[in-house]
Design a protein around this motif. Sequence first.
Motif, short mmCIF file in Angstrom:
data_model
loop_
_atom_site.label_atom_id
_atom_site.label_comp_id
_atom_site.label_asym_id
_atom_site.label_seq_id
_atom_site.Cartn_x
_atom_site.Cartn_y
_atom_site.Cartn_z
N ALA A 19 7.30 9.33 1.13
CA ALA A 19 6.68 8.14 0.57
C ALA A 19 6.99 6.93 1.45
N SER A 20 6.07 5.96 1.43
CA SER A 20 6.22 4.79 2.29
C SER A 20 7.29 3.83 1.80
N GLY A 21 7.68 3.96 0.53
CA GLY A 21 8.74 3.12 0.01
C GLY A 21 9.68 3.93 -0.85
N SER A 22 10.54 3.24 -1.58
CA SER A 22 11.49 3.95 -2.43
C SER A 22 10.78 4.74 -3.52
N ILE A 23 11.20 6.00 -3.70
CA ILE A 23 10.56 6.81 -4.73
C ILE A 23 10.97 6.36 -6.13
N PHE A 24 12.01 5.54 -6.21
CA PHE A 24 12.39 5.03 -7.52
C PHE A 24 11.36 4.05 -8.06
N GLY A 25 10.44 3.63 -7.20
CA GLY A 25 9.35 2.79 -7.68
C GLY A 25 8.33 3.56 -8.50
N PHE A 26 8.44 4.89 -8.46
CA PHE A 26 7.53 5.74 -9.23
C PHE A 26 8.24 6.33 -10.43
N ARG A 27 7.51 6.56 -11.49
CA ARG A 27 8.09 7.22 -12.66
C ARG A 27 8.28 8.70 -12.39
N ALA A 28 7.31 9.27 -11.70
CA ALA A 28 7.37 10.70 -11.43
C ALA A 28 6.64 11.00 -10.13
N MET A 29 7.01 12.10 -9.51
CA MET A 29 6.30 12.61 -8.35
C MET A 29 6.06 14.10 -8.56
N GLN A 89 0.85 -1.18 0.00
CA GLN A 89 0.00 0.00 0.00
C GLN A 89 0.89 1.24 0.00
N VAL A 90 0.68 2.09 -0.99
CA VAL A 90 1.47 3.31 -1.10
C VAL A 90 0.89 4.37 -0.18
N GLN A 91 1.76 4.99 0.58
CA GLN A 91 1.34 6.10 1.44
C GLN A 91 2.23 7.31 1.16
N LEU A 92 1.59 8.45 1.00
CA LEU A 92 2.29 9.72 0.81
C LEU A 92 1.82 10.64 1.93
N VAL A 93 2.76 11.15 2.70
CA VAL A 93 2.42 11.99 3.84
C VAL A 93 3.04 13.37 3.65
#
Length: 115
Positions: free
Chosen positions: A24-34, A1-5
């Motif tokens: 982010a709850s995990g590595s931001i490299f898991g996302f293409r963009a933020m 579950q992705v969490q952004l605080v």
Amino acid sequence: QVQLVESGGGLVQPGGSLRLSCAASGSIFGFRAMGWYRQAPGKPRELVATIMTSDGTTNYADSVKGRFTISRDNAKNTVYLQMNDLKPEDTAVYYCNAFRTQHYWGQGTQVTVSS
């Protein structure tokens, strides 16, 4: 579950500065963009700034160019939005966004620019 605080919102006078953080709850490299979006009362949500997690390429709305800076700290899995020379029209709820195969959103943080 992705969490952004998100954190860092508040009340500031015109011309002032604030820095928003999005953890982010995990590595931001898991996302293409933020990125950061904002929504003022009675208006649709609009893009403020985005950053590609791979190479750091950034994109800004015309209304914030030269005043806002988006950045990332890979070690902390955190994205920041440095906001300078704030104007009353920047007043809005600011939302952190992360994109992989779908969009994920934080809960939002209120930014109020008023004297």
